[in-house]
Write a protein that holds these residues in place. Structure first.
Motif, PDB file in Angstrom:
ATOM      1  N   PRO A  25      26.669  37.366  38.205  1.00  0.00           N
ATOM      2  CA  PRO A  25      26.441  37.804  39.592  1.00  0.00           C
ATOM      3  C   PRO A  25      27.480  37.317  40.600  1.00  0.00           C
ATOM      4  N   ILE A  26      28.207  36.255  40.287  1.00  0.00           N
ATOM      5  CA  ILE A  26      29.211  35.753  41.227  1.00  0.00           C
ATOM      6  C   ILE A  26      30.537  36.513  41.112  1.00  0.00           C
ATOM      7  N   LEU A  27      30.672  37.369  40.112  1.00  0.00           N
ATOM      8  CA  LEU A  27      31.923  38.103  39.876  1.00  0.00           C
ATOM      9  C   LEU A  27      32.475  38.780  41.132  1.00  0.00           C
ATOM     10  N   PRO A  28      31.671  39.538  41.898  1.00  0.00           N
ATOM     11  CA  PRO A  28      32.251  40.227  43.057  1.00  0.00           C
ATOM     12  C   PRO A  28      32.796  39.281  44.124  1.00  0.00           C
ATOM     13  N   ALA A  29      32.430  38.021  44.054  1.00  0.00           N
ATOM     14  CA  ALA A  29      32.904  37.044  45.034  1.00  0.00           C
ATOM     15  C   ALA A  29      34.195  36.363  44.610  1.00  0.00           C
ATOM     16  N   GLY A  30      34.471  36.340  43.292  1.00  0.00           N
ATOM     17  CA  GLY A  30      35.659  35.586  42.900  1.00  0.00           C
ATOM     18  C   GLY A  30      36.041  35.614  41.443  1.00  0.00           C
ATOM     19  N   GLY A  31      35.544  36.557  40.666  1.00  0.00           N
ATOM     20  CA  GLY A  31      35.734  36.496  39.229  1.00  0.00           C
ATOM     21  C   GLY A  31      36.799  37.381  38.627  1.00  0.00           C
TER      22      GLY A  31
END
Length: 276
Positions: free
Chosen positions: A191-197
């Motif tokens: 779930p954190i991918l769109p923020a920095g992955g």
């Protein structure tokens, strides 16, 4: 110890790599991933799949009514959410290790206790971009990679997977420890991918900058970009890498990436070169 560094730019900036960096290996973009997420948002709005001012609860059923938060608030870091997910068990070595889909759902259902500031308050939030990415994939029924490929990469004449969370291991450029072993990364998938992955090669990252901000192939830059005078800019940092990009209205632009790089030092170096 010399820091592997890559510089790409236009209007007087000389492209170069040093100390083992590479133009053509995938590197971590960190929060530059948000630029992709914001662009997906604006492209879906242009296609009338959604609206930037849609209430969040319209797009995510788990969000309670009455938050006052819109998709635009998430994109502009004014949703009231804190910088990091409020989960337990994480550490400074990997602050996102415990941020699972279950943890994201808990954030949504307990919104009023998760939010730490009033709506409209400026507070940089990785958590907010995780929620925004979830809203975009929910609205379309597509994966984040599919949205990236269709709405960002393809219009810029970049192939599918040119920016991805899962580059081929043999094409990754990673920081090395004292004994020559690859340093461990933060857990930036899920779930954190769109923020920095996202990972991309510096050449791909440079095309994102020129396509989105210099040439404006997709129209006005997404609200993700920060604005200082006549310059649009964004930065990114992970445990082992830092990046900074900026584009001036007169056509000058730069993308600078460093391994082991201190983010503030990376930003200063980039701005010095942009002003030279």
């Amino acid at each position: 110890m010399p820091v592997p560094t890559c510089v790409l730019g236009g209007r007087g900036i000389q492209d170069h790599v040093s100390h083992g960096h590479s133009f053509d290996h995938f590197v971590e973009l960190g929060s530059l991933s948000k630029v992709v997420t914001g662009t997906i948002l604006t492209q879906l709005a242009t296609a009338r799949v959604l609206n930037l001012d849609d209430p969040l609860e319209l797009r995510l059923a788990d969000v309670p009514k009455g938050t006052g938060v819109t998709l635009r608030h998430l994109a502009e870091h004014t949703s009231g959410l804190p910088r990091l997910p409020p989960h337990t068990g994480a550490s400074a070595a990997d602050p996102y290790a415990c941020f699972t889909e279950t943890a994201l759902r808990e954030v949504l259902t307990k919104w009023h206790t998760t939010a730490t500031s009033p709506v409209g308050t400026q507070e940089y939030s990785n958590l907010g971009y995780a929620v925004l990415g979830h809203a975009l994939t929910t609205a379309t029924g597509c994966t984040f990679q599919q949205l990236t490929d269709e709405h960002v990469l393809a219009p810029l004449d970049l192939p599918p997977g040119a920016a991805t969370a899962s580059p081929p291991p043999e094409r990754r450029l990673v920081a090395q420890g004292l004994l020559g072993r690859s340093r461990r990364h933060w857990t930036l998938a899920g779930p954190i991918l769109p923020a920095g992955g996202l990972w991309a090669t510096p050449r791909t990252a440079a095309r994102l900058v020129t396509g989105l901000v210099v040439d404006r192939v997709l129209g006005e830059p997404a609200p993700t970009w920060f604005r200082s005078g006549r310059v649009h800019w964004h930065n990114g940092a992970t445990r082992n890498a830092s990046a900074f990009t900026a584009a001036h209205e007169d056509g000058r632009w730069i993308f600078l990436h460093r391994l082991h790089g201190n983010p503030r030092r990376t930003e200063r170096l980039a701005l010095q070169k942009l002003k030279a």
